[in-house]
Design a protein around this motif. Sequence first.
Motif, PDB file in Angstrom:
ATOM      1  N   MET A   1      13.664   0.173   9.655  1.00  0.00           N
ATOM      2  CA  MET A   1      12.555  -0.391   8.888  1.00  0.00           C
ATOM      3  C   MET A   1      13.046  -1.148   7.663  1.00  0.00           C
ATOM      4  O   MET A   1      12.357  -2.024   7.195  1.00  0.00           O
ATOM      5  N   GLY A   2      14.164  -0.790   7.096  1.00  0.00           N
ATOM      6  CA  GLY A   2      14.685  -1.507   5.946  1.00  0.00           C
ATOM      7  C   GLY A   2      14.270  -0.898   4.635  1.00  0.00           C
ATOM      8  O   GLY A   2      13.584   0.122   4.578  1.00  0.00           O
ATOM      9  N   THR A   3      14.686  -1.556   3.574  1.00  0.00           N
ATOM     10  CA  THR A   3      14.370  -1.070   2.238  1.00  0.00           C
ATOM     11  C   THR A   3      13.394  -2.006   1.543  1.00  0.00           C
ATOM     12  O   THR A   3      13.276  -3.187   1.898  1.00  0.00           O
ATOM     13  N   VAL A   4      12.711  -1.456   0.558  1.00  0.00           N
ATOM     14  CA  VAL A   4      11.799  -2.226  -0.285  1.00  0.00           C
ATOM     15  C   VAL A   4      12.060  -1.833  -1.734  1.00  0.00           C
ATOM     16  O   VAL A   4      12.560  -0.741  -2.007  1.00  0.00           O
ATOM     17  N   THR A   5      11.744  -2.730  -2.643  1.00  0.00           N
ATOM     18  CA  THR A   5      11.864  -2.426  -4.069  1.00  0.00           C
ATOM     19  C   THR A   5      10.468  -2.158  -4.595  1.00  0.00           C
ATOM     20  O   THR A   5       9.572  -2.994  -4.468  1.00  0.00           O
ATOM     21  N   ILE A   6      10.309  -0.960  -5.160  1.00  0.00           N
ATOM     22  CA  ILE A   6       9.003  -0.561  -5.670  1.00  0.00           C
ATOM     23  C   ILE A   6       9.085  -0.276  -7.165  1.00  0.00           C
ATOM     24  O   ILE A   6      10.167  -0.131  -7.732  1.00  0.00           O
ATOM     25  N   GLY A   7       7.930  -0.180  -7.787  1.00  0.00           N
ATOM     26  CA  GLY A   7       7.801   0.222  -9.181  1.00  0.00           C
ATOM     27  C   GLY A   7       6.449   0.875  -9.352  1.00  0.00           C
ATOM     28  O   GLY A   7       5.537   0.660  -8.546  1.00  0.00           O
TER      29      GLY A   7
ATOM     30  N   VAL B   1       2.876  -1.281 -18.408  1.00  0.00           N
ATOM     31  CA  VAL B   1       3.740  -0.273 -19.017  1.00  0.00           C
ATOM     32  C   VAL B   1       4.418   0.432 -17.844  1.00  0.00           C
ATOM     33  O   VAL B   1       3.750   1.010 -16.983  1.00  0.00           O
ATOM     34  N   THR B   2       5.734   0.385 -17.785  1.00  0.00           N
ATOM     35  CA  THR B   2       6.488   0.952 -16.667  1.00  0.00           C
ATOM     36  C   THR B   2       6.465   2.480 -16.681  1.00  0.00           C
ATOM     37  O   THR B   2       6.657   3.102 -17.723  1.00  0.00           O
ATOM     38  N   LEU B   3       6.259   3.059 -15.489  1.00  0.00           N
ATOM     39  CA  LEU B   3       6.428   4.497 -15.286  1.00  0.00           C
ATOM     40  C   LEU B   3       7.644   4.762 -14.401  1.00  0.00           C
ATOM     41  O   LEU B   3       8.303   5.779 -14.549  1.00  0.00           O
ATOM     42  N   LEU B   4       7.923   3.850 -13.463  1.00  0.00           N
ATOM     43  CA  LEU B   4       9.121   3.901 -12.622  1.00  0.00           C
ATOM     44  C   LEU B   4       9.664   2.486 -12.551  1.00  0.00           C
ATOM     45  O   LEU B   4       8.987   1.595 -12.049  1.00  0.00           O
ATOM     46  N   PRO B   5      10.882   2.261 -13.063  1.00  0.00           N
ATOM     47  CA  PRO B   5      11.446   0.911 -13.019  1.00  0.00           C
ATOM     48  C   PRO B   5      11.768   0.512 -11.576  1.00  0.00           C
ATOM     49  O   PRO B   5      11.717   1.359 -10.668  1.00  0.00           O
ATOM     50  N   PRO B   6      12.097  -0.761 -11.348  1.00  0.00           N
ATOM     51  CA  PRO B   6      12.411  -1.202  -9.988  1.00  0.00           C
ATOM     52  C   PRO B   6      13.381  -0.236  -9.302  1.00  0.00           C
ATOM     53  O   PRO B   6      14.446   0.073  -9.831  1.00  0.00           O
ATOM     54  N   THR B   7      12.950   0.246  -8.140  1.00  0.00           N
ATOM     55  CA  THR B   7      13.697   1.260  -7.402  1.00  0.00           C
ATOM     56  C   THR B   7      13.700   0.893  -5.920  1.00  0.00           C
ATOM     57  O   THR B   7      12.627   0.674  -5.344  1.00  0.00           O
ATOM     58  N   GLU B   8      14.876   0.844  -5.328  1.00  0.00           N
ATOM     59  CA  GLU B   8      14.979   0.532  -3.904  1.00  0.00           C
ATOM     60  C   GLU B   8      14.811   1.820  -3.103  1.00  0.00           C
ATOM     61  O   GLU B   8      15.466   2.822  -3.375  1.00  0.00           O
ATOM     62  N   VAL B   9      13.904   1.781  -2.120  1.00  0.00           N
ATOM     63  CA  VAL B   9      13.652   2.934  -1.254  1.00  0.00           C
ATOM     64  C   VAL B   9      13.572   2.467   0.188  1.00  0.00           C
ATOM     65  O   VAL B   9      13.309   1.296   0.464  1.00  0.00           O
ATOM     66  N   ASP B  10      13.785   3.385   1.110  1.00  0.00           N
ATOM     67  CA  ASP B  10      13.588   3.084   2.523  1.00  0.00           C
ATOM     68  C   ASP B  10      12.092   2.939   2.757  1.00  0.00           C
ATOM     69  O   ASP B  10      11.305   3.786   2.307  1.00  0.00           O
ATOM     70  N   SER B  11      11.670   1.902   3.441  1.00  0.00           N
ATOM     71  CA  SER B  11      10.234   1.658   3.627  1.00  0.00           C
ATOM     72  C   SER B  11       9.541   2.801   4.369  1.00  0.00           C
ATOM     73  O   SER B  11       8.338   3.003   4.209  1.00  0.00           O
ATOM     74  N   SER B  12      10.298   3.570   5.156  1.00  0.00           N
ATOM     75  CA  SER B  12       9.700   4.712   5.857  1.00  0.00           C
ATOM     76  C   SER B  12       9.263   5.802   4.876  1.00  0.00           C
ATOM     77  O   SER B  12       8.484   6.689   5.241  1.00  0.00           O
ATOM     78  N   GLN B  13       9.739   5.737   3.625  1.00  0.00           N
ATOM     79  CA  GLN B  13       9.394   6.725   2.605  1.00  0.00           C
ATOM     80  C   GLN B  13       8.061   6.426   1.914  1.00  0.00           C
ATOM     81  O   GLN B  13       7.562   7.254   1.147  1.00  0.00           O
ATOM     82  N   LEU B  14       7.491   5.244   2.147  1.00  0.00           N
ATOM     83  CA  LEU B  14       6.269   4.857   1.429  1.00  0.00           C
ATOM     84  C   LEU B  14       5.120   5.856   1.598  1.00  0.00           C
ATOM     85  O   LEU B  14       4.450   6.182   0.607  1.00  0.00           O
ATOM     86  N   PRO B  15       4.850   6.404   2.807  1.00  0.00           N
ATOM     87  CA  PRO B  15       3.766   7.395   2.895  1.00  0.00           C
ATOM     88  C   PRO B  15       4.028   8.630   2.024  1.00  0.00           C
ATOM     89  O   PRO B  15       3.111   9.114   1.353  1.00  0.00           O
TER      90      PRO B  15
END
Length: 192
Positions: A1-7, A39-53
């Motif tokens: 699935m790949g990674t995504v950058t979230i915040g 206002v940031t609570l979690l800065p840009p963070t790379e995660v595996d897209s399967s972790q989104l749920p």
Amino acid sequence: MGTVTIGVSIAVPEPHGSLLQERRAGFGDAAAHGIPTHVTLLPPTEVDSSQLPAIEDHLVEVAAAGRPFPMRLSGTGTFRPLSPVVYVQVVEGAEACTWLQKQVRDASGPMARELNFPYHPHVTVAHGIDDELLDRAFEALADYCAEWPCTGFALYEQGADGVWRKLREFAFGSAVVPPQAARTERGTIPSH
């Protein structure tokens, strides 16, 4: 699935958000229109897209434990010389933001991570531009003030184009805003 950058962040509501975003662009910050004012609570963070749920489930729990609180911005600050950033200060709501970001990054959760710098809630209004322009941003927004009741936060994903887009909002567990947070939303910006 790949990674995504979230915040994860607290959005600065309208009309304040657009006004500060336009000012940021006006100072020459090329990233201004790709980053909603926040206002940031979690800065840009790379995660595996399967972790989104699992991430969304975790954020639902964090929001359920949270309560609305008053947010007030006033004046400017800077992280220079450590980092080329000018920001508007969070003068009310900082403790609640600090608590929230700890819950978001909790060691038992799917977004556990260490920060590069100690957490300091703020609203960036200029980043990575010439010192003269950073000085201009610092001066121009020195008298800026805004306040509103904070009732939740949101999960964002950074697209391949560098633009941050909201994936989902998370409202706090109690819809009751404490009396001090129920003030009328207002903001002022100097005309100079």
